[in-house]
Design a protein around this motif. Structure first.
Motif, mmCIF file in Angstrom:
data_model
loop_
_atom_site.group_PDB
_atom_site.id
_atom_site.type_symbol
_atom_site.label_atom_id
_atom_site.label_comp_id
_atom_site.label_asym_id
_atom_site.label_seq_id
_atom_site.Cartn_x
_atom_site.Cartn_y
_atom_site.Cartn_z
ATOM 1 N N GLN A 126 -24.218 3.903 9.760
ATOM 2 C CA GLN A 126 -22.854 3.981 9.258
ATOM 3 C C GLN A 126 -22.819 4.585 7.864
ATOM 4 N N TYR A 127 -23.778 4.189 7.044
ATOM 5 C CA TYR A 127 -23.836 4.748 5.689
ATOM 6 C C TYR A 127 -24.111 6.249 5.742
ATOM 7 N N ALA A 128 -25.053 6.662 6.588
ATOM 8 C CA ALA A 128 -25.376 8.083 6.719
ATOM 9 C C ALA A 128 -24.155 8.870 7.206
ATOM 10 N N ASP A 129 -23.405 8.300 8.137
ATOM 11 C CA ASP A 129 -22.199 8.959 8.636
ATOM 12 C C ASP A 129 -21.170 9.109 7.516
ATOM 13 N N ARG A 130 -21.014 8.070 6.701
ATOM 14 C CA ARG A 130 -20.068 8.141 5.584
ATOM 15 C C ARG A 130 -20.491 9.209 4.580
ATOM 16 N N GLN A 131 -21.803 9.290 4.326
ATOM 17 C CA GLN A 131 -22.294 10.288 3.380
ATOM 18 C C GLN A 131 -22.055 11.706 3.894
ATOM 19 N N ARG A 132 -22.293 11.925 5.183
ATOM 20 C CA ARG A 132 -22.041 13.245 5.756
ATOM 21 C C ARG A 132 -20.563 13.605 5.664
ATOM 22 N N ALA A 133 -19.706 12.630 5.958
ATOM 23 C CA ALA A 133 -18.261 12.872 5.869
ATOM 24 C C ALA A 133 -17.847 13.147 4.428
ATOM 25 N N LYS A 134 -18.444 12.410 3.495
ATOM 26 C CA LYS A 134 -18.140 12.607 2.083
ATOM 27 C C LYS A 134 -18.554 14.004 1.633
ATOM 28 N N MET A 135 -19.756 14.451 2.032
ATOM 29 C CA MET A 135 -20.227 15.781 1.659
ATOM 30 C C MET A 135 -19.350 16.871 2.265
ATOM 31 N N ALA A 136 -18.974 16.689 3.532
ATOM 32 C CA ALA A 136 -18.105 17.670 4.193
ATOM 33 C C ALA A 136 -16.770 17.769 3.468
ATOM 34 N N ASP A 137 -16.228 16.623 3.070
ATOM 35 C CA ASP A 137 -14.959 16.615 2.340
ATOM 36 C C ASP A 137 -15.110 17.297 0.979
#
Length: 207
Positions: A126-137
């Protein structure tokens, strides 16, 4: 002598909160200096000036401390800028947040190197998914700034973001290089101002 008055519930609650905050402050320093693997609850308790058992009582142990610190750092990052914040002010805000909190920044570096584990595998995903979403944003926001003329479109938005992160964290990750190059304390206001100005010149679009 009269009997000692029992502490009021609100006083007990305030004292408990102060103890929690002392433990968290000590944990940031200990994790930042030694990483998660090298840190010991005994060292955190010594820094905080509390009984080691209180760490388990309030946080469930070392992992619970790390989880709470992670949550707080995410909250800090989320509140740094608004949609209306300029590119220059955004760079300044991230530099200030990083260099005003060097122990927090070091903890982030340890985590990036894989030293800070998660409670379980699902939490890590879940943390990795949030980080990927944060970077994409963040990349998308850089692209919008390129379209608006704030950031140069001569470089890929992903590289612009990576460059900004590298410079912002340089006083933490490479303090000896920063000191040798700029001749000042890597965390000093003077160095911070120079890094901010040069990063803006590098990535900002010329008029």
């Amino acid at each position: 002598m009269g009997a000692r008055r029992a502490p009021r519930p609100e006083d007990r609650g305030q004292a408990a909160e102060q103890t929690r905050e002392r433990i968290l402050t000590a944990a940031v320093a200990e994790f930042g200096a030694k990483g998660y693997a090298g840190a010991r609850t005994a060292g955190i308790a010594a820094r905080a000036g509390v009984n080691q058992q209180l760490i388990s009582y309030y946080f469930g142990g070392k992992q619970g401390l790390l989880d709470e610190l992670r949550r707080r750092w995410q909250e800090l990052e989320a509140g740094l800028v608004t949609p209306d914040t300029s590119f220059a002010d955004s760079i300044g805000a991230h530099l200030d947040a990083t260099l005003d909190n060097p122990d927090w920044a070091r903890l982030t570096v340890w985590q990036a190197l894989g030293d800070c584990p998660f409670t379980d595998e699902a939490d890590g995903r879940q943390y990795a998914d949030r980080q990927r979403a944060k970077m994409a944003d963040s990349v998308e926001k850089i692209r919008q700034r390129q379209e608006n003329g704030e950031v140069t479109d001569e470089v890929d938005a992903r590289f612009a973001l990576l460059t900004a992160y590298a410079v912002v964290f340089a006083p933490i990750t490479m303090p000896h290089f920063v000191r040798a190059l700029f001749g000042d304390d890597p965390l000093s206001p003077e160095t911070r101002t120079e890094l901010r100005n040069q990063l803006i010149k590098l990535l900002g679009r010329s008029s």
